[in-house]
Design an enzyme around this catalytic site. Structure first.
Site, PDB file in Angstrom:
ATOM      1  N   ASP A 192       0.834  -1.213   0.000  1.00 32.67           N
ATOM      2  CA  ASP A 192       0.000   0.000   0.000  1.00 32.67           C
ATOM      3  C   ASP A 192       0.871   1.267   0.000  1.00 32.67           C
ATOM      4  O   ASP A 192       1.771   1.403   0.822  1.00 32.67           O
ATOM      5  CB  ASP A 192      -0.852  -0.034   1.284  1.00 32.67           C
ATOM      6  CG  ASP A 192      -1.806   1.153   1.410  1.00 32.67           C
ATOM      7  OD1 ASP A 192      -2.027   1.875   0.422  1.00 32.67           O
ATOM      8  OD2 ASP A 192      -2.343   1.335   2.527  1.00 32.67           O
ATOM      9  N   HIS A 365      -4.401   4.385   6.647  1.00 32.53           N
ATOM     10  CA  HIS A 365      -3.228   3.952   5.878  1.00 32.53           C
ATOM     11  C   HIS A 365      -1.924   4.303   6.589  1.00 32.53           C
ATOM     12  O   HIS A 365      -1.823   5.314   7.268  1.00 32.53           O
ATOM     13  CB  HIS A 365      -3.235   4.603   4.496  1.00 32.53           C
ATOM     14  CG  HIS A 365      -4.419   4.219   3.669  1.00 32.53           C
ATOM     15  ND1 HIS A 365      -4.441   3.100   2.883  1.00 32.53           N
ATOM     16  CD2 HIS A 365      -5.640   4.805   3.528  1.00 32.53           C
ATOM     17  CE1 HIS A 365      -5.610   3.010   2.273  1.00 32.53           C
ATOM     18  NE2 HIS A 365      -6.362   4.035   2.641  1.00 32.53           N
TER      19      HIS A 365
END
Lengths: 552, 552
Positions: A192, A365
């Site tokens: 990610d 995130h």
């Protein structure tokens, strides 16, 4: 020649959203995530964007399974569209499976789909692959990374994640297992990149609870909280703090109601007895006993919060003094819609509390320092940054290099590009079809760039239709030209201009009449040319001009 | 009955931009700022938004002067449109006047306009008003506030400002004078609210220079800097640091070239001899001797930086290794356009440095603690928050209350509302015409909400024109119906659908034919109704349907 592992992303590279990665070895394929994307500002009328599934449809016999990292739309939203052509078992954790189930029911696909629930720690065999589910933290419950064992080595596919040492439930991301795999040797890390531009660490979900507590304590007004419906832990924290201060909680907005139902059924939500009440029953309560949780954190036109603000919600109307807590950050592009709702709330006398005031939202995130920990733990031989636009991928590649990785071992790919891996090599080799397929209403793929260009043209300056009936024998004008415009100018106040347009069109027609041509395309070309030249000079505008000739 | 002071904003309340405030006493009017606004996302095709000037045109004989606080478009951009109908002297500081002059030249209004240059400290008599220019800090040189002496008391109109104790030029905002006026007694404060949601202080412009220094020092690549063209001090800092490290500076983008020329001519720019070079001459220089300053900090499609990134700039092409410094923050709504440019720069191998990396931009507006200082210095009897959406005005009112102001002495107004002031009272009383006038190409005001609604409709789903020629005697179909679509679907791949549309239209026509009606409006209604029902059911879309009947 030995087989190679192929890794192909059909979405999620050079774009945010519609994540989908294909792992292929010999006759076996597994798919990780089948997400959807949202249209850009210039994709007029498009509802959602999905990946081009051509490659998967062509190779459907090879697909051994679809593996889902978590239940956000950008990771599961395209499943119904893929399942129209491809049938393959879906493997997901409980919460993710619950959300996928809703989707399959809605599209009447539940009966014919094999949906298998797995837990973190489980390993699923799928052809020559074996896929291990590894618990991670994210802004939705039950998110996982995958350790994908292949004949050439192990790939770690993180999905969306952060490192939260004090999460609301489920414990910290399983760093121990990631470290163990790292020690054994990892061939490739696919990671990610969403927050790679942000230094430091993402804060823990728990710190939002502390902000809620301060806003609920001693508050005598009604409290209305909006957040992302999928953020179960956030909703849990609102409910917990409401219960602590003796408030009843009601929920409004379809996706919020769904999320609450699914998460409660599956045991991800802990609601103290008697706390939840129906929205209709909340009116009778004293203000300081009321908490309403609503959709609309992005200012969506039809969302419950927008309707509450603009007094079009059937059950709740904003009242002066209400405290509205926006527990979300603006997704870029939504600032103005959110601003409109906030202004209306202020206009009605409400107090609006947002990120500026306190820690009311945290990202799901990993930031730079978290990413560094993951790179250091996993120590992959090769690195492929995922989930990001070019800038995220490039910055992530730079971060990996700074962690000591050989730049030749890093591949920034693009959707459709084929990465070939052996146990000691990585390279890009060839492409497969990939792109953005537009969904507009029921139509999938019937709107493309030409149609969008026309929509943009129509949006900018409107259109002018010029209708004439002409003799099919000698090209004489029988009636017309009639001028019809839409989205161009106020016709009533521009009668002079309309008359001039008719004159210009008539002149073009008369010129053609003299030649007795019945070449309609040529005549239309003349009309269009004359009118657009005249209009640009006169108004500096460029409406779409549509000459129509009826042959009589 | 004694005369009252009227204060009427025709722009800048409940909106960002198009600032214009009218002060009226008896037979005298002065206008402060004549700004323009930018269109919202849903104002398709609109270039700029200007105030409704009806009230000023009606009262043009009373207008004694137009006073400008500074040269940003949202404070001066509508001047050419106002001057089409109203002639009044314009008073402005040197830099502001220089920018207004460019505008007047472009619109061929320079000859007939009286443009008077004033300095901070000067006082201008205008009817029963006298207007004192007071130096303030802002993100453009030569910004001022006004102390407007009226028969009922003094109003302080701040314009846009911040408190910068270490500005690049011009010294700190004249807090001493504001304090002196405060001690003498100020009737009303009209104050910038743009940054009222932000706690603390806005940083000094000077700190951006330190960041530039760190990025230029030891850098071996070409450096490309983008910022707002109007921010002369920022450009000055780039030039100074470039000169310090021996780089030549070239400039690209029309507004940047203009800004540099005007500010140099007027003495606001200090360019070391030999530093500025022509863009064409920069190619021969070593990379570490090159600095290019460019427009495009908001990712504007036609800006120089966008063209450089996408290789459509005639003189400069981005090269791998170039360091691109974005010295600006994203104006809400521009994030995606900026993102596109940044991604392209990364794709071409450039390094992009933005706000995330260092202090590369500071705001030009006062934050909460600066606003508190102004309130405390000026101690006005009445307070009118300006320049902001509802949320800014409300938060500013709350801040004033927290500073001890009686809430009954605070008026949150709206455009067109008349505030009446005496020496000891304030109230809203009546309205004058006000609103948003749209400029599209050369047209001013000929596009309004109906036209925009049509454009939106066309943008969402495109349109379908159904043309039929019918007998004027008995309503028999002579030819057609022909179906023409734009922005709806790919016609070639949707031939079946087109055939169905023709059939549905034909059925409606046949139904009408049987009645021998020649009521064309009724027939059109039938066609439209049947087609839209059919289409929504079949495609879930709602294109604009335009039935056209040619009577033959």
């Amino acid at each position: 020649m030995a087989e190679k592992l192929k890794i192909i992303s059909l979405g999620g590279l050079n774009e945010i959203g519609k994540n989908l990665t294909v792992y292929e070895y010999g006759g076996d394929i597994i798919v990780v995530d089948v997400g959807m994307g949202f249209p850009d500002d210039d994709m007029y009328g498009i509802d959602v964007v999905i990946p081009d599934f051509t490659y998967l449809i062509k190779n459907q016999d090879k697909i051994r399974g679809i593996f889902l990292t978590h239940g956000h739309e950008d990771h599961i939203g395209s499943i119904p569209y893929l399942l129209r052509s491809v049938n393959a078992p879906i493997y997901a954790t409980r919460m993710t499976a619950g959300l996928v189930k809703l989707k399959l029911e809605e599209h009447r696909l539940l009966d014919k789909t094999k949906l298998i629930t797995c837990e973190a720690g489980e390993v699923v065999k799928a052809g020559k692959f074996s896929v291990e589910f590894i618990h991670v933290n994210h802004s939705i419950a039950d998110a996982v990374a995958f350790a994908i064992k292949t004949p050439v080595g192990t790939c770690i596919h993180t999905g969306d994640f952060k490192i939260d040492s004090t999460p609301i439930q489920g414990g910290m991301i399983d760093l121990a297992r990631l470290g163990e795999l790292g020690k054994k040797g990892v061939l490739a890390l696919l990671c990610d990149s969403t927050n790679v531009e942000r230094p430091g660490y993402t804060k823990s979900e728990r710190c939002v609870g502390a902000s809620f507590d301060a806003l609920f304590r001693n508050c005598e007004s009604r409290i209305i909280v909006t957040t992302f419906a999928s953020n179960v832990d956030r909703i849990q924290q609102v409910i917990s703090v409401a219960a602590k201060y003796g408030r009843k909680v009601a929920v409004t907005g379809r996706s919020m109601e769904n999320a609450l139902r699914v998460s409660t059924e599956l045991g991800y939500m802990n609601v103290p007895e008697g706390t939840l009440v129906d929205l209709n029953h909340i009116k009778g309560l004293p203000k300081n006993k009321i908490c309403i949780i609503t959709t609309g954190s992005q200012g969506e036109t039809m969302s419950a919060l927008t309707r509450i603000a603009f007094s079009t919600h059937r059950q709740v109307d904003i009242q002066a003094g209400d405290r509205v807590i926006i527990s979300a950050s603006a997704i870029p592009g939504n600032e103005n819609s959110i601003g409109n709702v906030v202004n209306e709330l202020y206009r009605k006398g409400a107090e609006v509390v947002n990120e500026r005031v306190g820690e009311l939202h945290v990202s799901g995130h990993a930031c730079q320092d978290e990413l560094r920990i993951i790179h250091a733990l996993i120590k992959p031989k090769f690195f492929i940054p995922l989930h990001g636009e070019q800038r995220h991928l490039k910055v992530h590649a730079k971060l990996a290099q700074e962690m000591g990785m050989d730049p030749r071992h890093i591949v920034i790919s693009d959707i459709g590009k084929v990465i070939e891996l052996t146990s000691n090599s990585i390279k890009l080799n060839g492409t497969v079809p990939a792109g953005k397929v537009f969904v507009d209403g029921y139509g999938v793929g019937d709107v493309g760039s030409v149609v969008l260009r026309d929509r943009k043209h129509l949006a900018e300056d409107g259109m002018i239709v010029v209708v004439t009936s002409m003799s099919g024998e000698n090209g004489a004008v029988v009636s017309g030209p009639d001028i019809i415009t839409r989205g161009f100018v106020y016709v009533k106040e521009s009668e002079g201009l309309m008359e001039e347009l008719r004159r210009v069109a008539m002149e073009a027609l008369e010129r053609c009449e003299k030649t007795h041509t019945t070449d309609w395309a040529a005549i239309k070309g003349e009309i269009k040319n004359d009118l657009s030249g005249f209009l640009y000079k006169k108004t500096k505008r460029n409406p779409m001009i549509l000459p129509v000739i009826m042959e009589v």
